[in-house]
Design a protein around this motif. Structure first.
Motif, short mmCIF file in Angstrom:
data_model
loop_
_atom_site.label_atom_id
_atom_site.label_comp_id
_atom_site.label_asym_id
_atom_site.label_seq_id
_atom_site.Cartn_x
_atom_site.Cartn_y
_atom_site.Cartn_z
N SER A 111 0.83 -1.21 0.00
CA SER A 111 0.00 0.00 0.00
C SER A 111 0.86 1.26 0.00
O SER A 111 0.47 2.29 -0.55
CB SER A 111 -0.92 0.01 1.23
N ALA A 112 2.05 1.18 0.60
CA ALA A 112 2.96 2.33 0.65
C ALA A 112 3.68 2.55 -0.67
O ALA A 112 4.33 3.59 -0.85
CB ALA A 112 3.97 2.13 1.77
N GLY A 113 3.60 1.58 -1.58
CA GLY A 113 4.21 1.75 -2.89
C GLY A 113 5.45 0.92 -3.14
O GLY A 113 6.08 1.04 -4.19
N PHE A 114 5.81 0.05 -2.19
CA PHE A 114 6.98 -0.81 -2.37
C PHE A 114 6.63 -2.05 -3.19
O PHE A 114 5.48 -2.52 -3.17
CB PHE A 114 7.54 -1.25 -1.01
N THR A 115 7.61 -2.57 -3.89
CA THR A 115 7.46 -3.84 -4.60
C THR A 115 7.95 -4.95 -3.67
O THR A 115 9.13 -5.00 -3.32
CB THR A 115 8.29 -3.87 -5.90
N ILE A 116 7.04 -5.84 -3.27
CA ILE A 116 7.35 -6.93 -2.36
C ILE A 116 7.26 -8.24 -3.14
O ILE A 116 6.21 -8.57 -3.70
CB ILE A 116 6.40 -6.97 -1.16
N LEU A 117 8.36 -8.96 -3.20
CA LEU A 117 8.41 -10.21 -3.93
C LEU A 117 7.86 -11.36 -3.09
O LEU A 117 7.71 -11.24 -1.88
CB LEU A 117 9.85 -10.53 -4.34
N GLY A 118 7.55 -12.47 -3.73
CA GLY A 118 7.20 -13.68 -3.00
C GLY A 118 5.73 -13.98 -2.92
O GLY A 118 4.88 -13.24 -3.43
N ILE A 147 9.39 -14.62 4.30
CA ILE A 147 10.46 -13.93 3.57
C ILE A 147 9.79 -12.89 2.70
O ILE A 147 9.01 -13.22 1.79
CB ILE A 147 11.28 -14.90 2.69
N CYS A 148 10.07 -11.62 2.98
CA CYS A 148 9.40 -10.51 2.28
C CYS A 148 10.44 -9.60 1.65
O CYS A 148 10.82 -8.57 2.23
CB CYS A 148 8.53 -9.71 3.26
N PRO A 149 10.93 -9.93 0.46
CA PRO A 149 11.97 -9.10 -0.16
C PRO A 149 11.42 -7.77 -0.67
O PRO A 149 10.47 -7.74 -1.47
CB PRO A 149 12.47 -9.97 -1.32
N VAL A 150 12.03 -6.68 -0.22
CA VAL A 150 11.66 -5.35 -0.70
C VAL A 150 12.59 -5.04 -1.87
O VAL A 150 13.77 -4.75 -1.70
CB VAL A 150 11.82 -4.30 0.43
N PHE A 151 12.04 -5.09 -3.06
CA PHE A 151 12.86 -5.01 -4.28
C PHE A 151 13.31 -3.57 -4.55
O PHE A 151 12.50 -2.65 -4.58
CB PHE A 151 12.06 -5.52 -5.48
N LEU A 152 14.65 -3.40 -4.73
CA LEU A 152 15.22 -2.07 -4.98
C LEU A 152 16.06 -2.03 -6.26
O LEU A 152 16.36 -0.95 -6.76
CB LEU A 152 16.08 -1.64 -3.79
N ALA A 153 16.51 -3.16 -6.76
CA ALA A 153 17.28 -3.32 -8.00
C ALA A 153 18.76 -2.96 -7.82
O ALA A 153 19.64 -3.77 -8.09
CB ALA A 153 16.68 -2.51 -9.15
N ASN A 180 4.46 -2.48 12.56
CA ASN A 180 4.14 -1.09 12.23
C ASN A 180 5.38 -0.20 12.30
O ASN A 180 5.57 0.69 11.45
CB ASN A 180 3.07 -0.56 13.17
N LYS A 181 6.22 -0.43 13.30
CA LYS A 181 7.45 0.36 13.45
C LYS A 181 8.36 0.16 12.23
O LYS A 181 8.93 1.12 11.70
CB LYS A 181 8.18 -0.04 14.74
N ALA A 182 8.49 -1.08 11.79
CA ALA A 182 9.33 -1.37 10.63
C ALA A 182 8.77 -0.74 9.37
O ALA A 182 9.52 -0.14 8.57
CB ALA A 182 9.47 -2.88 10.45
N VAL A 183 7.47 -0.86 9.17
CA VAL A 183 6.83 -0.27 7.98
C VAL A 183 7.04 1.23 7.94
O VAL A 183 7.39 1.81 6.90
CB VAL A 183 5.33 -0.62 7.94
N GLY A 200 12.38 5.25 2.46
CA GLY A 200 12.05 5.16 1.03
C GLY A 200 11.80 6.52 0.43
O GLY A 200 12.21 6.78 -0.72
N LYS A 201 11.18 7.40 1.17
CA LYS A 201 10.95 8.76 0.67
C LYS A 201 12.26 9.54 0.62
O LYS A 201 12.50 10.31 -0.34
CB LYS A 201 9.93 9.46 1.56
N GLN A 202 13.12 9.36 1.63
CA GLN A 202 14.41 10.04 1.65
C GLN A 202 15.26 9.68 0.42
O GLN A 202 15.93 10.53 -0.18
CB GLN A 202 15.20 9.69 2.91
N LEU A 203 15.21 8.42 0.06
CA LEU A 203 16.06 7.92 -1.04
C LEU A 203 15.34 7.91 -2.38
O LEU A 203 15.90 7.43 -3.38
CB LEU A 203 16.56 6.51 -0.69
N GLY A 204 14.12 8.41 -2.42
CA GLY A 204 13.40 8.51 -3.68
C GLY A 204 12.87 7.21 -4.21
O GLY A 204 12.62 7.06 -5.41
N CYS A 205 12.67 6.22 -3.33
CA CYS A 205 12.17 4.92 -3.76
C CYS A 205 10.65 4.92 -3.89
O CYS A 205 10.08 4.15 -4.68
CB CYS A 205 12.58 3.83 -2.77
N ILE A 206 9.99 5.72 -3.09
CA ILE A 206 8.54 5.86 -3.14
C ILE A 206 8.20 7.34 -3.04
O ILE A 206 9.01 8.16 -2.63
CB ILE A 206 7.82 5.08 -2.01
#
Length: 437
Positions: free
Chosen positions: A354-361, A366-372, A420-423, A430-436
């Motif tokens: 929902s936050a805009g991340f690509t989650i594989l699997g 195991i929840c990989p947050v895809f960054l490339a 929730n803390k992790a999310v 993600g916003k700092q680094l321009g990922c979302i």
């Protein structure tokens, strides 16, 4: 006087040794060697290794090990950090690595059975607790027997060479774990590799292997880098059609995947459909060490006779055996932990998507947050640690180039508040680094 005689005799012996043209004692003439050649050889190798390491660092994929100064748990102490951090990168799926019952079982075994056996199993390295654990493993999976190894890497190294020969064929998923790949290399069977989870390609290779005496399909139950699940139902159907056996590695499934933790078979309601299962005691089942093969009694008996990692490695230490055995007892008593883990996994995945991340699997812990990008993944992980969240960036050669990610792993020891803390930390970073956005 005695010392003088010893020195004189030694000096006379040195004078008698054959010399090279420049006056050096010839290598090997008295057990002494001219080390200058070896130093020169190592200097060349050292320079090459330094260059290779520098290239790894420049590419952003150099792996620095963080030092944990506490027990393995959902909250841990890390060297250099004053406060505890929230741990989201361990294979401690059920949160039992430091559970009081598991720890006490290990302590009791240490007192009763000692630190280790100082031997391999067939000489004098088998205790009653080893056989008890093997029986529990077989019963848990609904199989006839099981055999313990020092690790699942060893279990995978020991299986294929014993089971398959030159007349046989093995057909393996291209993304199988490195230990499966290495184990297959040790056997003399014809080797086929099918595209990841591609059943049409698997069928084609089974056609090619039709004339083989034995055919074995090998796959991870759950693929650890992407958190996706093998299409076991289709694999089993193809195996029946072509008269092939099915082998699965269940390291990232045993104990927590499926409604009662019986793994990939249970996840697909296919209990008993797989011929051979290898798995580990070093993840959900106490988190210490050890692996096993479970399956038909005849196979297990033959592995005890022929499997090299079993025959030439020390027995698993008693505290490790007892800790894992206690976990099997806990899982047999109830299935609350697998269910809690499934709920926490669904919460994390849905919030992150929902936050805009690509989650594989495939709905796996195991929840990989895809960054490339590899450097981005490394930087992302460092910034998460600054916020008290311990995660690790995965990049080449652990995953293919251009496929870097943060592999988040959920544990039953986490709480909804932890999730929730992790999310929230992911969203901020993600916003700092321009990922979302």
């Amino acid at each position: 006087m005695i010392i003088r005689k010893i020195v004189t005799n030694f000096h006379q012996r040195l004078l008698s040794f054959p010399k090279t043209s420049n006056g050096l004692i010839r290598s090997g003439s008295c057990g002494l060697v001219d080390c200058r050649h070896n130093l020169h050889a190592w200097a060349s190798v050292k320079s090459s290794l330094d260059s290779e390491l520098e290239t790894i660092k420049e590419s952003g994929v150099y792996k620095t090990e963080r030092i944990i100064t506490s027990e393995q748990n959902s909250w841990i102490n890390i060297e250099g950090k004053k406060e505890k951090v929230l741990n989201f990168c361990a294979n401690n799926y059920l949160g039992l690595s430091s559970h009081p019952r598991v720890v006490q079982a290990g302590i009791t075994a240490l007192k009763d059975y000692g630190a280790g056996l100082s031997s391999v199993r067939f000489i004098c390295g088998t205790q009653n607790i080893h056989r008890d654990l093997e029986r529990k493993i077989a019963a848990f999976h609904g199989r006839e027997d099981a055999i313990l190894y020092a690790s699942c890497f060893d279990a995978n190294a020991g299986l294929f060479e014993v089971l398959l020969g030159e007349q046989d064929a093995i057909i393996s998923d291209e993304l199988n774990h490195a230990s499966i790949i290495d184990g297959i290399r040790l056997c003399k069977a014809q080797r086929y590799r099918y595209k990841h989870r591609d059943m049409n390609d698997l069928r084609n290779h089974l056609e090619s292997a039709k004339g083989s005496r034995r055919k074995l399909i090998a796959t991870d139950g759950v693929f650890s880098m992407d958190g996706n699940v093998a299409p076991l139902g289709e694999i089993v159907s193809l195996a029946k059609e072509y008269g092939a056996m099915v082998f699965i590695d269940e390291c990232h499934a045993t104990g927590f995947f499926g409604s009662t933790g019986r793994g990939t078979e249970e996840f697909f309601n296919l209990n008993g459909s797989v011929d051979i299962i290898n798995s580990t005691l070093g993840k959900a089942l106490g988190g210490a060490a050890g692996g096993y093969t479970t399956g038909p009694k005849e196979l297990i008996d033959l592995l005890r006779q022929r499997a090299r990692p079993y025959l030439f490695s020390n027995s698993i230490p008693p505290p490790v055996v007892a800790s894992a055995s206690e976990v099997f007892d806990m899982l047999t008593e109830n299935s609350d932990l697998p269910k809690k883990l499934a709920s926490l996994t669904q919460s994390f995945r849905s919030q992150m998507k929902s936050a805009g991340f690509t989650i594989l699997g495939d709905e796996h812990p195991i929840c990989p947050v895809f960054l490339a990008d590899a450097k981005l993944a490394s930087t992302f992980a460092d910034k998460m640690l600054d916020q008290g969240i311990y995660v690790i960036g995965f990049s080449y050669p652990v995953v293919p180039k251009g496929k870097a990610r943060i592999r988040v792993q959920i544990s039953a020891s986490h709480t909804e508040e932890d999730i929730n803390k992790a999310v929230n930390a992911f969203i901020e970073t993600g916003k700092q680094l321009g990922c979302i956005n």
